[in-house]
Write a protein that holds these residues in place. Structure first.
Motif, PDB file in Angstrom:
ATOM      1  N   LEU A 161       0.819  -1.203   0.000  1.00  0.00           N
ATOM      2  CA  LEU A 161       0.000   0.000   0.000  1.00  0.00           C
ATOM      3  C   LEU A 161       0.860   1.263   0.000  1.00  0.00           C
ATOM      4  N   LYS A 162       0.275   2.371  -0.400  1.00  0.00           N
ATOM      5  CA  LYS A 162       0.958   3.667  -0.347  1.00  0.00           C
ATOM      6  C   LYS A 162       0.998   4.202   1.082  1.00  0.00           C
ATOM      7  N   THR A 163      -0.093   4.036   1.811  1.00  0.00           N
ATOM      8  CA  THR A 163      -0.153   4.481   3.204  1.00  0.00           C
ATOM      9  C   THR A 163      -0.538   3.303   4.088  1.00  0.00           C
ATOM     10  N   PRO A 164      -0.019   3.253   5.317  1.00  0.00           N
ATOM     11  CA  PRO A 164      -0.311   2.116   6.191  1.00  0.00           C
ATOM     12  C   PRO A 164      -1.771   2.075   6.637  1.00  0.00           C
ATOM     13  N   VAL A 165      -2.212   0.863   6.953  1.00  0.00           N
ATOM     14  CA  VAL A 165      -3.558   0.641   7.488  1.00  0.00           C
ATOM     15  C   VAL A 165      -3.412  -0.009   8.861  1.00  0.00           C
ATOM     16  N   PRO A 166      -4.441   0.061   9.706  1.00  0.00           N
ATOM     17  CA  PRO A 166      -4.355  -0.578  11.021  1.00  0.00           C
ATOM     18  C   PRO A 166      -4.271  -2.101  10.900  1.00  0.00           C
ATOM     19  N   PHE A 167      -3.712  -2.733  11.931  1.00  0.00           N
ATOM     20  CA  PHE A 167      -3.597  -4.186  11.960  1.00  0.00           C
ATOM     21  C   PHE A 167      -4.985  -4.818  11.957  1.00  0.00           C
ATOM     22  N   ARG A 168      -5.174  -5.796  11.071  1.00  0.00           N
ATOM     23  CA  ARG A 168      -6.405  -6.590  11.013  1.00  0.00           C
ATOM     24  C   ARG A 168      -6.024  -7.983  10.578  1.00  0.00           C
ATOM     25  N   TRP A 169      -6.811  -8.960  11.028  1.00  0.00           N
ATOM     26  CA  TRP A 169      -6.542 -10.341  10.646  1.00  0.00           C
ATOM     27  C   TRP A 169      -7.831 -11.130  10.665  1.00  0.00           C
ATOM     28  N   SER A 170      -8.092 -11.815   9.586  1.00  0.00           N
ATOM     29  CA  SER A 170      -9.228 -12.714   9.474  1.00  0.00           C
ATOM     30  C   SER A 170      -8.660 -14.051   9.006  1.00  0.00           C
ATOM     31  N   PRO A 171      -8.589 -15.065   9.889  1.00  0.00           N
ATOM     32  CA  PRO A 171      -7.903 -16.321   9.554  1.00  0.00           C
ATOM     33  C   PRO A 171      -8.407 -16.949   8.257  1.00  0.00           C
ATOM     34  N   GLY A 172      -7.480 -17.240   7.367  1.00  0.00           N
ATOM     35  CA  GLY A 172      -7.807 -17.877   6.102  1.00  0.00           C
ATOM     36  C   GLY A 172      -8.271 -16.923   5.019  1.00  0.00           C
ATOM     37  N   MET A 173      -8.455 -15.640   5.346  1.00  0.00           N
ATOM     38  CA  MET A 173      -8.963 -14.684   4.364  1.00  0.00           C
ATOM     39  C   MET A 173      -7.970 -13.558   4.064  1.00  0.00           C
ATOM     40  N   TYR A 174      -7.540 -12.822   5.093  1.00  0.00           N
ATOM     41  CA  TYR A 174      -6.623 -11.704   4.871  1.00  0.00           C
ATOM     42  C   TYR A 174      -5.918 -11.329   6.164  1.00  0.00           C
ATOM     43  N   TRP A 175      -4.821 -10.565   6.016  1.00  0.00           N
ATOM     44  CA  TRP A 175      -4.166  -9.911   7.142  1.00  0.00           C
ATOM     45  C   TRP A 175      -3.635  -8.575   6.660  1.00  0.00           C
ATOM     46  N   CYS A 176      -3.637  -7.598   7.536  1.00  0.00           N
ATOM     47  CA  CYS A 176      -3.139  -6.253   7.245  1.00  0.00           C
ATOM     48  C   CYS A 176      -2.142  -5.863   8.325  1.00  0.00           C
ATOM     49  N   VAL A 177      -0.907  -5.566   7.922  1.00  0.00           N
ATOM     50  CA  VAL A 177       0.131  -5.121   8.847  1.00  0.00           C
ATOM     51  C   VAL A 177       0.868  -3.973   8.187  1.00  0.00           C
ATOM     52  N   GLY A 178       0.664  -2.770   8.690  1.00  0.00           N
ATOM     53  CA  GLY A 178       1.358  -1.604   8.137  1.00  0.00           C
ATOM     54  C   GLY A 178       0.979  -1.366   6.687  1.00  0.00           C
ATOM     55  N   ARG A 179       1.998  -1.388   5.806  1.00  0.00           N
ATOM     56  CA  ARG A 179       1.761  -1.165   4.390  1.00  0.00           C
ATOM     57  C   ARG A 179       1.586  -2.456   3.604  1.00  0.00           C
ATOM     58  N   LYS A 180       1.549  -3.588   4.282  1.00  0.00           N
ATOM     59  CA  LYS A 180       1.382  -4.895   3.627  1.00  0.00           C
ATOM     60  C   LYS A 180       0.019  -5.491   3.928  1.00  0.00           C
ATOM     61  N   VAL A 181      -0.602  -6.067   2.910  1.00  0.00           N
ATOM     62  CA  VAL A 181      -1.875  -6.773   3.051  1.00  0.00           C
ATOM     63  C   VAL A 181      -1.711  -8.103   2.322  1.00  0.00           C
ATOM     64  N   GLY A 182      -2.021  -9.186   3.003  1.00  0.00           N
ATOM     65  CA  GLY A 182      -2.018 -10.507   2.391  1.00  0.00           C
ATOM     66  C   GLY A 182      -3.447 -10.985   2.236  1.00  0.00           C
ATOM     67  N   VAL A 183      -3.804 -11.403   1.052  1.00  0.00           N
ATOM     68  CA  VAL A 183      -5.169 -11.861   0.784  1.00  0.00           C
ATOM     69  C   VAL A 183      -5.092 -13.305   0.303  1.00  0.00           C
ATOM     70  N   GLY A 184      -5.898 -14.160   0.895  1.00  0.00           N
ATOM     71  CA  GLY A 184      -5.921 -15.571   0.504  1.00  0.00           C
ATOM     72  C   GLY A 184      -5.656 -16.461   1.686  1.00  0.00           C
ATOM     73  N   GLY A 185      -5.268 -17.673   1.418  1.00  0.00           N
ATOM     74  CA  GLY A 185      -5.014 -18.659   2.446  1.00  0.00           C
ATOM     75  C   GLY A 185      -5.935 -19.841   2.228  1.00  0.00           C
ATOM     76  N   ALA A 186      -7.170 -19.714   2.649  1.00  0.00           N
ATOM     77  CA  ALA A 186      -8.146 -20.790   2.468  1.00  0.00           C
ATOM     78  C   ALA A 186      -8.901 -20.647   1.148  1.00  0.00           C
ATOM     79  N   THR A 187      -8.665 -19.569   0.460  1.00  0.00           N
ATOM     80  CA  THR A 187      -9.410 -19.289  -0.776  1.00  0.00           C
ATOM     81  C   THR A 187      -8.904 -20.121  -1.942  1.00  0.00           C
ATOM     82  N   ASN A 188      -9.683 -20.149  -3.007  1.00  0.00           N
ATOM     83  CA  ASN A 188      -9.321 -20.826  -4.230  1.00  0.00           C
ATOM     84  C   ASN A 188      -8.139 -20.102  -4.873  1.00  0.00           C
ATOM     85  N   PRO A 189      -7.091 -20.812  -5.313  1.00  0.00           N
ATOM     86  CA  PRO A 189      -5.927 -20.127  -5.873  1.00  0.00           C
ATOM     87  C   PRO A 189      -6.222 -19.394  -7.187  1.00  0.00           C
ATOM     88  N   GLY A 190      -7.246 -19.768  -7.905  1.00  0.00           N
ATOM     89  CA  GLY A 190      -7.569 -19.097  -9.173  1.00  0.00           C
ATOM     90  C   GLY A 190      -8.035 -17.698  -8.931  1.00  0.00           C
TER      91      GLY A 190
END
Length: 139
Positions: free
Chosen positions: A110-139
């Motif tokens: 991201l350009k600007t940081p976001v607050p920490f959030r985490w939803s197991p298997g769906m997404y996580w947000c830490v600072g300027r990084k967001v990870g999306v996926g985990g339990a989701t379909n890879p397509g």
């Protein structure tokens, strides 16, 4: 919320299989702590707490994977109508094999940081990084 571009769901089989495996590990730790307690006091306290924590994560995982992530012209939304991040805040998207990202997912810088959030298997947000996926379909 504007026009839907893409939707990220978790299949029911993957959702329930993940929750059952996590729950079984947690309950197995609690069962082992009760039937064959470790010799140390530290182990007697740690094993049931760890087992209960893992069982609670199974519950959180089941709840989190019941919702979808939706991409619109405005941003990335949680299905209930909560904005996770606006599209104009995205600097880059990384799907490389060795990137720091969830399995079957992608990483967003991201350009600007976001607050920490985490939803197991769906997404996580830490600072300027967001990870999306985990339990989701890879397509």
């Amino acid at each position: 919320m504007s026009q839907e571009i893409a939707r990220l769901d978790v299949s029911p089989v993957r959702r329930w299989a993940g929750a059952l495996v996590l729950g079984a590990v947690g309950l197995g730790l609690v069962y082992t702590a009760i039937t064959a307690p470790p010799a140390s006091v530290f182990g007697r306290v740690l094993m049931p707490l760890l087992g209960c924590g893992i069982a609670y994560q199974a519950y959180r995982y089941l709840h989190a994977t019941g919702q979808s992530l939706v991409v619109t012209n405005a941003g990335l939304w949680i299905e209930g109508g909560e904005l996770l991040l606006p599209l104009d805040n995205i600097q880059s998207v990384n799907r490389a094999t060795f990137a720091l990202k969830p399995s079957n997912g992608f990483a967003i810088t991201l350009k600007t940081p976001v607050p920490f959030r985490w939803s197991p298997g769906m997404y996580w947000c830490v600072g300027r990084k967001v990870g999306v996926g985990g339990a989701t379909n890879p397509g």
